[in-house]
Design an enzyme around this catalytic site. Sequence first.
Site, PDB file in Angstrom:
ATOM      1  N   GLY A   3      13.266  -3.597   8.337  1.00 50.28           N
ATOM      2  CA  GLY A   3      12.113  -4.463   8.040  1.00 50.28           C
ATOM      3  C   GLY A   3      11.548  -5.076   9.312  1.00 50.28           C
ATOM      4  N   GLY A   4      11.665  -4.347  10.418  1.00 42.79           N
ATOM      5  CA  GLY A   4      11.245  -4.897  11.721  1.00 42.79           C
ATOM      6  C   GLY A   4       9.753  -4.828  12.004  1.00 42.79           C
ATOM      7  N   LEU A  19       9.652 -11.957   9.922  1.00 45.98           N
ATOM      8  CA  LEU A  19      10.757 -12.428  10.764  1.00 45.98           C
ATOM      9  C   LEU A  19      11.400 -11.274  11.532  1.00 45.98           C
ATOM     10  N   ARG A  45      17.003   2.027   0.551  1.00 46.62           N
ATOM     11  CA  ARG A  45      17.628   2.297  -0.743  1.00 46.62           C
ATOM     12  C   ARG A  45      18.254   3.684  -0.807  1.00 46.62           C
ATOM     13  N   PHE A  99      10.141 -11.521  -5.444  1.00 45.46           N
ATOM     14  CA  PHE A  99       8.948 -12.156  -6.018  1.00 45.46           C
ATOM     15  C   PHE A  99       9.425 -13.151  -7.059  1.00 45.46           C
ATOM     16  N   TYR A 148      19.905 -19.928  -0.906  1.00 36.02           N
ATOM     17  CA  TYR A 148      20.303 -19.832  -2.315  1.00 36.02           C
ATOM     18  C   TYR A 148      21.307 -18.700  -2.567  1.00 36.02           C
ATOM     19  N   GLY A 184      15.878 -21.297   5.651  1.00 36.39           N
ATOM     20  CA  GLY A 184      15.018 -21.945   4.668  1.00 36.39           C
ATOM     21  C   GLY A 184      13.628 -21.379   4.857  1.00 36.39           C
ATOM     22  N   PRO A 185      12.574 -22.084   4.439  1.00 41.55           N
ATOM     23  CA  PRO A 185      11.225 -21.519   4.528  1.00 41.55           C
ATOM     24  C   PRO A 185      10.689 -21.351   5.953  1.00 41.55           C
TER      25      PRO A 185
HETATM   26  C1  HXC Z   1       7.276  -9.018 -12.517  1.00 42.21           C
HETATM   27  C2  HXC Z   1       7.167  -7.259 -11.024  1.00 42.21           C
HETATM   28  C3  HXC Z   1       6.446  -8.049 -10.099  1.00 42.21           C
HETATM   29  C4  HXC Z   1       6.144  -9.402 -10.492  1.00 42.21           C
HETATM   30  C5  HXC Z   1       6.730  -6.078  -9.236  1.00 42.21           C
HETATM   31  N1  HXC Z   1       7.309  -6.044 -10.449  1.00 42.21           N
HETATM   32  N2  HXC Z   1       6.196  -7.280  -8.999  1.00 42.21           N
HETATM   33  N3  HXC Z   1       7.586  -7.725 -12.207  1.00 42.21           N
HETATM   34  N4  HXC Z   1       6.589  -9.829 -11.697  1.00 42.21           N
HETATM   35  N5  HXC Z   1       5.494 -10.211  -9.682  1.00 42.21           N
HETATM   36  C6  HXC Z   1       7.973  -4.918 -11.078  1.00 42.21           C
HETATM   37  C7  HXC Z   1       7.048  -3.724 -11.286  1.00 42.21           C
HETATM   38  O1  HXC Z   1       6.266  -3.880 -12.441  1.00 42.21           O
HETATM   39  C8  HXC Z   1       8.064  -2.588 -11.398  1.00 42.21           C
HETATM   40  O2  HXC Z   1       8.690  -2.557 -12.666  1.00 42.21           O
HETATM   41  C9  HXC Z   1       9.163  -2.999 -10.435  1.00 42.21           C
HETATM   42  O3  HXC Z   1       9.007  -4.410 -10.228  1.00 42.21           O
HETATM   43  C10 HXC Z   1       9.048  -2.292  -9.091  1.00 42.21           C
HETATM   44  O4  HXC Z   1       7.734  -2.505  -8.572  1.00 42.21           O
HETATM   45  P1  HXC Z   1       7.054  -1.490  -7.560  1.00 42.21           P
HETATM   46  O5  HXC Z   1       5.785  -2.105  -7.128  1.00 42.21           O
HETATM   47  O6  HXC Z   1       7.043  -0.127  -8.143  1.00 42.21           O
HETATM   48  O7  HXC Z   1       8.184  -1.477  -6.409  1.00 42.21           O
HETATM   49  P2  HXC Z   1       8.081  -1.163  -4.870  1.00 42.21           P
HETATM   50  O8  HXC Z   1       6.825  -0.418  -4.536  1.00 42.21           O
HETATM   51  O9  HXC Z   1       9.398  -0.570  -4.502  1.00 42.21           O
HETATM   52  O10 HXC Z   1       7.914  -2.631  -4.202  1.00 42.21           O
HETATM   53  C11 HXC Z   1       8.968  -3.519  -4.128  1.00 42.21           C
HETATM   54  C12 HXC Z   1       8.520  -4.963  -4.354  1.00 42.21           C
HETATM   55  C13 HXC Z   1       7.331  -5.348  -3.420  1.00 42.21           C
HETATM   56  C14 HXC Z   1       9.731  -5.845  -4.092  1.00 42.21           C
HETATM   57  C15 HXC Z   1       8.062  -5.145  -5.793  1.00 42.21           C
HETATM   58  O11 HXC Z   1       6.994  -6.704  -3.605  1.00 42.21           O
HETATM   59  C16 HXC Z   1       7.657  -5.111  -1.971  1.00 42.21           C
HETATM   60  O12 HXC Z   1       7.412  -4.037  -1.430  1.00 42.21           O
HETATM   61  N6  HXC Z   1       8.254  -6.122  -1.266  1.00 42.21           N
HETATM   62  C17 HXC Z   1       8.693  -5.994   0.128  1.00 42.21           C
HETATM   63  C18 HXC Z   1       8.485  -7.244   0.947  1.00 42.21           C
HETATM   64  C19 HXC Z   1       8.945  -8.524   0.313  1.00 42.21           C
HETATM   65  O13 HXC Z   1       9.184  -8.633  -0.895  1.00 42.21           O
HETATM   66  N7  HXC Z   1       9.035  -9.552   1.155  1.00 42.21           N
HETATM   67  C20 HXC Z   1       9.403 -10.892   0.744  1.00 42.21           C
HETATM   68  C21 HXC Z   1      10.791 -11.205   1.156  1.00 42.21           C
HETATM   69  S1  HXC Z   1      10.922 -12.915   1.053  1.00 42.21           S
HETATM   70  P3  HXC Z   1       8.208  -1.554 -13.861  1.00 42.21           P
HETATM   71  O14 HXC Z   1       9.248  -1.728 -14.924  1.00 42.21           O
HETATM   72  O15 HXC Z   1       6.849  -2.060 -14.277  1.00 42.21           O
HETATM   73  O16 HXC Z   1       8.183  -0.184 -13.278  1.00 42.21           O
HETATM   74  C22 HXC Z   1      12.466 -13.382   0.783  1.00 42.21           C
HETATM   75  C23 HXC Z   1      12.624 -14.882   1.042  1.00 42.21           C
HETATM   76  C24 HXC Z   1      13.718 -15.517   0.326  1.00 42.21           C
HETATM   77  O17 HXC Z   1      13.303 -12.643   0.459  1.00 42.21           O
HETATM   78  C25 HXC Z   1      13.887 -17.016   0.562  1.00 42.21           C
HETATM   79  C26 HXC Z   1      12.691 -17.872   0.674  1.00 42.21           C
HETATM   80  C27 HXC Z   1      12.973 -19.328   1.024  1.00 42.21           C
HETATM   81  P1  NAP Z   2       8.577  -9.527   5.062  1.00 43.22           P
HETATM   82  O1  NAP Z   2       7.687  -9.572   6.239  1.00 43.22           O
HETATM   83  O2  NAP Z   2       8.018  -9.098   3.749  1.00 43.22           O
HETATM   84  O3  NAP Z   2       9.819  -8.626   5.442  1.00 43.22           O
HETATM   85  C1  NAP Z   2      10.473  -7.760   4.594  1.00 43.22           C
HETATM   86  C2  NAP Z   2      10.546  -6.406   5.257  1.00 43.22           C
HETATM   87  O4  NAP Z   2      11.383  -5.543   4.501  1.00 43.22           O
HETATM   88  C3  NAP Z   2       9.181  -5.726   5.397  1.00 43.22           C
HETATM   89  O5  NAP Z   2       8.972  -5.384   6.733  1.00 43.22           O
HETATM   90  C4  NAP Z   2       9.298  -4.480   4.532  1.00 43.22           C
HETATM   91  O6  NAP Z   2       8.603  -3.392   5.136  1.00 43.22           O
HETATM   92  C5  NAP Z   2      10.804  -4.257   4.533  1.00 43.22           C
HETATM   93  N1  NAP Z   2      11.250  -3.518   3.345  1.00 43.22           N
HETATM   94  C6  NAP Z   2      11.022  -3.813   2.049  1.00 43.22           C
HETATM   95  N2  NAP Z   2      11.549  -2.870   1.255  1.00 43.22           N
HETATM   96  C7  NAP Z   2      12.160  -1.983   2.079  1.00 43.22           C
HETATM   97  C8  NAP Z   2      12.881  -0.784   1.845  1.00 43.22           C
HETATM   98  N3  NAP Z   2      13.121  -0.327   0.614  1.00 43.22           N
HETATM   99  N4  NAP Z   2      13.361  -0.109   2.926  1.00 43.22           N
HETATM  100  C9  NAP Z   2      13.133  -0.565   4.179  1.00 43.22           C
HETATM  101  N5  NAP Z   2      12.448  -1.677   4.467  1.00 43.22           N
HETATM  102  C10 NAP Z   2      11.963  -2.377   3.416  1.00 43.22           C
HETATM  103  O7  NAP Z   2       9.264 -10.948   4.783  1.00 43.22           O
HETATM  104  P2  NAP Z   2      10.082 -11.962   5.729  1.00 43.22           P
HETATM  105  O8  NAP Z   2       9.771 -13.311   5.231  1.00 43.22           O
HETATM  106  O9  NAP Z   2       9.888 -11.634   7.147  1.00 43.22           O
HETATM  107  O10 NAP Z   2      11.590 -11.648   5.321  1.00 43.22           O
HETATM  108  C11 NAP Z   2      12.545 -11.157   6.245  1.00 43.22           C
HETATM  109  C12 NAP Z   2      13.932 -11.538   5.814  1.00 43.22           C
HETATM  110  O11 NAP Z   2      14.087 -12.952   5.854  1.00 43.22           O
HETATM  111  C13 NAP Z   2      14.294 -11.124   4.396  1.00 43.22           C
HETATM  112  O12 NAP Z   2      15.650 -10.724   4.354  1.00 43.22           O
HETATM  113  C14 NAP Z   2      14.123 -12.390   3.616  1.00 43.22           C
HETATM  114  O13 NAP Z   2      14.901 -12.415   2.431  1.00 43.22           O
HETATM  115  C15 NAP Z   2      14.633 -13.385   4.635  1.00 43.22           C
HETATM  116  N6  NAP Z   2      14.210 -14.762   4.388  1.00 43.22           N
HETATM  117  C16 NAP Z   2      12.911 -15.114   4.600  1.00 43.22           C
HETATM  118  C17 NAP Z   2      12.546 -16.425   4.403  1.00 43.22           C
HETATM  119  C18 NAP Z   2      11.145 -16.896   4.651  1.00 43.22           C
HETATM  120  O14 NAP Z   2      10.848 -18.057   4.376  1.00 43.22           O
HETATM  121  N7  NAP Z   2      10.265 -16.065   5.185  1.00 43.22           N
HETATM  122  C19 NAP Z   2      13.492 -17.358   3.969  1.00 43.22           C
HETATM  123  C20 NAP Z   2      14.798 -16.943   3.755  1.00 43.22           C
HETATM  124  C21 NAP Z   2      15.151 -15.645   3.979  1.00 43.22           C
HETATM  125  P3  NAP Z   2       7.902  -2.203   4.299  1.00 43.22           P
HETATM  126  O15 NAP Z   2       7.091  -2.844   3.235  1.00 43.22           O
HETATM  127  O16 NAP Z   2       7.106  -1.484   5.353  1.00 43.22           O
HETATM  128  O17 NAP Z   2       9.006  -1.342   3.787  1.00 43.22           O
END
Ligand code: HXC
Ligand code: NAP
Length: 295
Positions: free
Chosen positions: A22-23, A27, A75, A105, A156, A198-199
């Site tokens: 996720g580089g 972050l 994955r 999400f 969490y 945290g955030p």
């Molecule tokens: C309900 C949802 C949804 C939503 C997706 N789905 N979004 N369901 N509410 N908001 C469902 C879809 O309908 C589908 O189910 C399944 O999830 C998979 O969705 P896809 O879009 O097909 O998956 P994919 O393309 O693999 O994308 C993965 C993803 C997407 C997680 C849904 O958001 C993504 O690419 N995220 C990567 C980056 C990311 O999430 N960064 C944030 C990290 S922050 P069905 O059954 O309909 O097929 C973090 C911080 C933590 O971790 C701490 C903060 C303080």
């Molecule tokens: P981000 O920019 O969305 O980073 C997530 C990265 O994961 C993206 O670059 C995404 O790239 C990659 N990724 C998602 N699915 C993947 C897959 N199947 N294979 C390979 N790469 C994949 O969000 P971020 O906030 O920087 O988060 C980075 C890390 O910090 C995460 O572990 C998150 O849980 C943690 N964290 C963040 C916060 C915050 O406040 N930001 C707080 C606590 C913890 P692609 O979409 O190109 O695959």
Amino acid sequence: MKYNEAMLRDGALQGKHIIVTGGGSGLGKSMTRYFLQLGAKVVITSRNLEKLQKTAAELSREAGSEVLALACDVRDYEQVEKMLKDAVAKFGYINGLVNNAAGNFISPTERLSARAFDTIIDIVLIGSKNTTLAVGKYWIKEQIKPARILNIVTTYAWTGSAYVVPSATAKAGVLAMTRSLAVEWAKYGISSNAIAPGPFPTKGAWDRLLPGDLREKFNPAKKIPLKRVGEHQELANLSAYLMSDFAAYINGEVITIDGGEWLYGAGEFNILEKIPPEMWDRLEQMIKEKNKKTR
Ligand code: HXC
Ligand code: NAP
């Protein structure tokens, strides 16, 4: 000296060849930028090659050192093995892994399909397992040491959290893996640590966790004792330290970097912060009067 300045000395990561999952964004990109400044070679991976290549070009231009962009969906174990093979072919060896890729999400759990829940578990827990297993086997076979794993979890992972249950479940698993391997693989010269942020504002997290006007309504800075969110360089400093030889004796540790946020949510009487200073005189008087009556 300011808290958001670069912390380590030049060359602190010389000889470190690090994979950051996720580089390409958020972050992961900020950590990669700082690792490069400190002399590391870095492989950035995620699903989106175009985004990775753009980031790699930007960061290598800035640092004057090489960044390798490789598409890899964490994955899929076969893709992870191929990514590792290509990384070793390019840089000769790999001796660092940062498991940063994540998916998340907000949603009431009962609204989730089974596939939605799996998607998060697969990226966060299975993905971290895939990279850790492939890279760990390579390190043990090739006797590459010292080698360091850094897992990016979240606060969490200990407490759990409503509305991000798949993420909390998966991060708790990553936390358990961090501590378990810290013990089991120490004999191979592999250490394993984690950071619980945290955030820290990133587009990826904010779009999915605080969409629309939620970011005003639930401004995270308000529930942080330091009254601010984290800055990327603060996390980059901590991660660079943990990936460096300066942290050689740190193994199995999880460092929280959240301005006191999760403890603020936990302490029974922390809410009393809302009491205005002038009210404390009256409260003290009331308590002392009651004390007299019960003596
Ligand atoms: C309900 C949802 C949804 C939503 C997706 N789905 N979004 N369901 N509410 N908001 C469902 C879809 O309908 C589908 O189910 C399944 O999830 C998979 O969705 P896809 O879009 O097909 O998956 P994919 O393309 O693999 O994308 C993965 C993803 C997407 C997680 C849904 O958001 C993504 O690419 N995220 C990567 C980056 C990311 O999430 N960064 C944030 C990290 S922050 P069905 O059954 O309909 O097929 C973090 C911080 C933590 O971790 C701490 C903060 C303080
Ligand atoms: P981000 O920019 O969305 O980073 C997530 C990265 O994961 C993206 O670059 C995404 O790239 C990659 N990724 C998602 N699915 C993947 C897959 N199947 N294979 C390979 N790469 C994949 O969000 P971020 O906030 O920087 O988060 C980075 C890390 O910090 C995460 O572990 C998150 O849980 C943690 N964290 C963040 C916060 C915050 O406040 N930001 C707080 C606590 C913890 P692609 O979409 O190109 O695959």
